[in-house]
Design an enzyme around this catalytic site. Sequence first.
Site, PDB file in Angstrom:
ATOM      1  N   THR A 229      -3.220  -5.233   0.549  1.00  0.00           N
ATOM      2  CA  THR A 229      -2.676  -3.899   0.836  1.00  0.00           C
ATOM      3  C   THR A 229      -3.613  -3.158   1.781  1.00  0.00           C
ATOM      4  O   THR A 229      -3.176  -2.301   2.545  1.00  0.00           O
ATOM      5  CB  THR A 229      -2.458  -3.100  -0.468  1.00  0.00           C
ATOM      6  OG1 THR A 229      -3.712  -2.842  -1.097  1.00  0.00           O
ATOM      7  CG2 THR A 229      -1.551  -3.854  -1.431  1.00  0.00           C
TER       8      THR A 229
ATOM      9  N   ASN B 196      20.105  22.186 -10.572  1.00  0.00           N
ATOM     10  CA  ASN B 196      20.655  23.540 -10.659  1.00  0.00           C
ATOM     11  C   ASN B 196      19.568  24.445 -11.215  1.00  0.00           C
ATOM     12  O   ASN B 196      19.294  24.438 -12.411  1.00  0.00           O
ATOM     13  CB  ASN B 196      21.888  23.530 -11.577  1.00  0.00           C
ATOM     14  CG  ASN B 196      22.679  24.822 -11.476  1.00  0.00           C
ATOM     15  OD1 ASN B 196      22.196  25.811 -10.919  1.00  0.00           O
ATOM     16  ND2 ASN B 196      23.899  24.815 -12.010  1.00  0.00           N
TER      17      ASN B 196
ATOM     18  N   ARG C 163      27.741  34.261  -9.797  1.00  0.00           N
ATOM     19  CA  ARG C 163      26.393  33.868 -10.231  1.00  0.00           C
ATOM     20  C   ARG C 163      25.535  33.502  -9.023  1.00  0.00           C
ATOM     21  O   ARG C 163      26.035  33.283  -7.922  1.00  0.00           O
ATOM     22  CB  ARG C 163      26.452  32.700 -11.223  1.00  0.00           C
ATOM     23  CG  ARG C 163      27.008  31.411 -10.663  1.00  0.00           C
ATOM     24  CD  ARG C 163      26.854  30.225 -11.640  1.00  0.00           C
ATOM     25  NE  ARG C 163      27.325  28.988 -11.028  1.00  0.00           N
ATOM     26  CZ  ARG C 163      27.141  27.770 -11.539  1.00  0.00           C
ATOM     27  NH1 ARG C 163      26.526  27.623 -12.712  1.00  0.00           N
ATOM     28  NH2 ARG C 163      27.581  26.688 -10.914  1.00  0.00           N
TER      29      ARG C 163
ATOM     30  N   HIS D  29      18.555  27.354 -12.560  1.00  0.00           N
ATOM     31  CA  HIS D  29      19.272  28.461 -13.182  1.00  0.00           C
ATOM     32  C   HIS D  29      18.574  29.809 -12.950  1.00  0.00           C
ATOM     33  O   HIS D  29      17.368  29.936 -13.171  1.00  0.00           O
ATOM     34  CB  HIS D  29      19.410  28.233 -14.681  1.00  0.00           C
ATOM     35  CG  HIS D  29      20.021  26.909 -15.026  1.00  0.00           C
ATOM     36  ND1 HIS D  29      21.242  26.502 -14.547  1.00  0.00           N
ATOM     37  CD2 HIS D  29      19.581  25.886 -15.803  1.00  0.00           C
ATOM     38  CE1 HIS D  29      21.517  25.280 -15.033  1.00  0.00           C
ATOM     39  NE2 HIS D  29      20.523  24.896 -15.787  1.00  0.00           N
TER      40      HIS D  29
ATOM     41  N   LYS E  67       0.859  -1.190   0.000  1.00  0.00           N
ATOM     42  CA  LYS E  67       0.000   0.000   0.000  1.00  0.00           C
ATOM     43  C   LYS E  67       0.894   1.238   0.000  1.00  0.00           C
ATOM     44  O   LYS E  67       1.789   1.376   0.833  1.00  0.00           O
ATOM     45  CB  LYS E  67      -0.896   0.013   1.237  1.00  0.00           C
ATOM     46  CG  LYS E  67      -1.973   1.073   1.191  1.00  0.00           C
ATOM     47  CD  LYS E  67      -2.999   0.793   0.094  1.00  0.00           C
ATOM     48  CE  LYS E  67      -4.294   0.252   0.625  1.00  0.00           C
ATOM     49  NZ  LYS E  67      -5.164  -0.290  -0.425  1.00  0.00           N
TER      50      LYS E  67
END
Lengths: 295, 295, 295, 295
Positions: free
Chosen positions: D57, D248, D170, D250, D12
């Site tokens: 489940t 990353n 940056r 940007h 489950k």
Amino acid sequence: MAVVLGPNRYGKAETRVVRVAREGEVHHLKDCTVSIALSGAMEAVHLAGDNAAVLPTDSQKNTVYAFAREHGIGEIEEFALLLARHFVDSQQAVHHARVAIDEHAWVRRGPHSFVRDGTEVRTCLVHHDRDGTSSVVSGLRDLVLLNSTGSEFHGFATDRYTTLAPATDRVLATAVTAGWRHAGPGTGSSADSYASSYADSYTGARECLLEAFAGTHSLSLQQTLYAMGRRVLERRPELCEVRLALPNRHHFLVDLAPFGLDNPGEVYYAADRPYGLIEGTVLDDAAPPAGPAWD
Amino acid sequence: MAVVLGPNRYGKAETRVVRVAREGEVHHLKDCTVSIALSGAMEAVHLAGDNAAVLPTDSQKNTVYAFAREHGIGEIEEFALLLARHFVDSQQAVHHARVAIDEHAWVRRGPHSFVRDGTEVRTCLVHHDRDGTSSVVSGLRDLVLLNSTGSEFHGFATDRYTTLAPATDRVLATAVTAGWRHAGPGTGSSADSYASSYADSYTGARECLLEAFAGTHSLSLQQTLYAMGRRVLERRPELCEVRLALPNRHHFLVDLAPFGLDNPGEVYYAADRPYGLIEGTVLDDAAPPAGPAWD
Amino acid sequence: MAVVLGPNRYGKAETRVVRVAREGEVHHLKDCTVSIALSGAMEAVHLAGDNAAVLPTDSQKNTVYAFAREHGIGEIEEFALLLARHFVDSQQAVHHARVAIDEHAWVRRGPHSFVRDGTEVRTCLVHHDRDGTSSVVSGLRDLVLLNSTGSEFHGFATDRYTTLAPATDRVLATAVTAGWRHAGPGTGSSADSYASSYADSYTGARECLLEAFAGTHSLSLQQTLYAMGRRVLERRPELCEVRLALPNRHHFLVDLAPFGLDNPGEVYYAADRPYGLIEGTVLDDAAPPAGPAWD
Amino acid sequence: MAVVLGPNRYGKAETRVVRVAREGEVHHLKDCTVSIALSGAMEAVHLAGDNAAVLPTDSQKNTVYAFAREHGIGEIEEFALLLARHFVDSQQAVHHARVAIDEHAWVRRGPHSFVRDGTEVRTCLVHHDRDGTSSVVSGLRDLVLLNSTGSEFHGFATDRYTTLAPATDRVLATAVTAGWRHAGPGTGSSADSYASSYADSYTGARECLLEAFAGTHSLSLQQTLYAMGRRVLERRPELCEVRLALPNRHHFLVDLAPFGLDNPGEVYYAADRPYGLIEGTVLDDAAPPAGPAWD
């Protein structure tokens, strides 16, 4: 204890490229999302921030666009192999490349007009190593299927926490994520002749999944999963392994008795969460080792 | 200053009901998400927590399931009207009901086996007031369209911040959200005979949108929007107003010059954000007032 | 019948701008998503594809970035007003501008290092018309709150479809979407002095919502909604109207009796769908007309 | 060729459990999403639809709720281990259990009032095998970090498709997904005394990630990744392996020159896609084999 660098990879993820091929008035469309991951001699960048071995992910993105122009985009497996080999062959520090592509389907409405077709996404996952070996897994995801009868679930194990009643007629619904591994190409040389069959292979494998889902009288979703994988392998000799992930999207019969109504398999509540999740592999016992094919 | 209660409404949102209609071996499937909002004499509950006028949202959910059993689910507009009238007619404190239904499409794969069809969702929004008036808006959302040529954009206003170059051949892509208001039913009596046409109306209006998008040589997305709405009204006399929201899903031609390549309308980058958003109404100048139809 | 153009607007949606203000080593961060919608004399573009009145949405995006550089981004309401007035004042065909800004919060971790703070988003919606009037609505969304006791629901209306049991102790959970309309600025002249208080107003109104949610012994979510709106208006004289949308995120007590266990308000199942949705307006009876403020 | 069943598991997924612990007026809240996957002697169900070995489940879901009542939910790692061992110990056919838990954080606002805290999710992934071995990976995801300076990227490899300019200042932004593997518990006996430290371990490891991200002058995101992993291992002797996935995100400096403006690191466009994706493992060279710990 010494701290060391373990497995690592990097690349540009989810570059979306739309390629129009113009045949006079008639245009053809390919709409793909490409994710690249490169690995190799990358110790210096991790340990010392020395980027000499690092081809920027921006350059990888540019390569996707440039290759789309230079080579077109045929079957996504071919385009992925082209990219993977390019990075391994052209960058000494790159020893291994992994390229995954999603293809979004469009249906033609006119010579240059298209309608997006469905939630279903065709996928591929390609690996290429500098030892010359490649692997190709094709597949799909978000193929949503439902059988409104022909599904049972009973005779299961029980414990102190079991309250589920056995079911002899239930709705079975799932959103298929499937991958199938191609027996070839093992080496670069045979790859190109092989490549022409990716489209056939996709259409055939997808049809096997649909047929087996619809055609299996299901005693459990596991049984249906195995039947789906088995059907693919039996019909498609070019494939050697199938992996399936099938969420069991529960449809519960609503209890209408409080309102003086019966509910003979007519009104269901479709639950979001939780859901069962059935995952399994079906393979040819002679399949070559998978290596990193599924990573 | 005195603090007072202004407009309010409440109800059960996103009840998912799946209705199976059994015709021997052959099953038919309706898969809907129903959202209900009721309003009326609800001061006491807001100001004093007195719930005497409040029919629980749980009861509203139950009503959806019970009505699905008792009445089936035909066209979603009919089912929405049935629910809206029920709440207004049966609850004295409820003066107005709003019912919105999304229908998720399935394609048949066998007598009782189905595949989900697309991202596109058929919608309706129905209002019913205790003064006997009703309004019906039908529509769709997430119908994704693309023309790979036949679209221009130039001659636009410019200012200090304008850098956009005029375009004489661009990709035009959008995900249509559309609603169309039915001229009737204004009163309950004529509603039922009218109801039979919702399916036709939907198919017809959708086809108008597709045709007008594909067939309009576009000088701006606004022009295309207007053409789409106009086409619907011209072809479907039962409709009196169309509202469209068209995101402009920008496809930017990739600059391949740095790689020594031209790009004659072949390789595009499909951006996620930002996007243009064009919203507009096209209506019959004799349309009756919309009232709360679109709220 | 004649087909005519009705209300319409267009603009660039979801321009994401991140503004760094450098104060030596210490940086300050503003992270916003800006959506612009302009309207006015736009018949020609819809009817004939004549773009002479259309300032490209690309120019609007550029303006967001350029203004962020030229003016910085202070309170989002000020930045939105600056943009809205700019478009109306500088483009003859633009008679009205609507600017919506979402601000994403960051918490400082160092002089120039930040951690994103929560799912909660601060919002504003600003309108400016060429007749000189402006409206400002501030707000937030996705503020998720839960009281684990102090909430009841009983004494409600019942019908044939009611099965809900009365509750004297339940979990109350919601994700607040709230907007509060500023009594000013009605005209441009007083706007600037007024503007300085947006930050205070936001902090104060948000605190009122939190306090009233936590502090109200709730007999219904409607009562809590009204208490939240009322608290804001009583404490913040600069505000004249509050609109709230409160989904009732149901937490159901799990029935553990089948396992020989009681459940005295300890173990809950948090459901996704369906959910109750309570929407309401609380206002100062002397509030000026809202006009398009909430559109 | 013979078709055979390969690795498989089922269970489950995404059971959402909210546990209130009442200490008089003061309540404590745990909000978790639990996913269980069991594997073992499951051939019969796949090949023949024989469910005798299949614990439903639904029973797994019930167990989550019942255990939450019986044992409370302390650290998620402990609760996951409790569940994993239960299924392996009580079901003969279950040879291995995998339990993953997400914990959603709440901040206190009153004795029984709470506010959801952030997008960040605390995670764990636990395996238990019938041979008595267990593994525990703790972690988090969606921890969003940004440095507005102190990041460079230059000296990288270039090829025909490289257009990226070197950067000496940056913005570096990411959404951290991290997991850290505990050196113990290797066997059941030592697990309980060990368990008390999961909370400390989490707080400590998270702080290491934050510190290393903020404190590393970054020449590449790979360098930052390694520094983050290294910091965790150096400070937390109970951990032997860290895996990180760092998109990353940007942030591109907007070119404002067309508007006569410079942009000295002030105005950025935050892109959604594509993004770089940096994945890496940092480990103690004496770490025991991971086995299935990360699967």
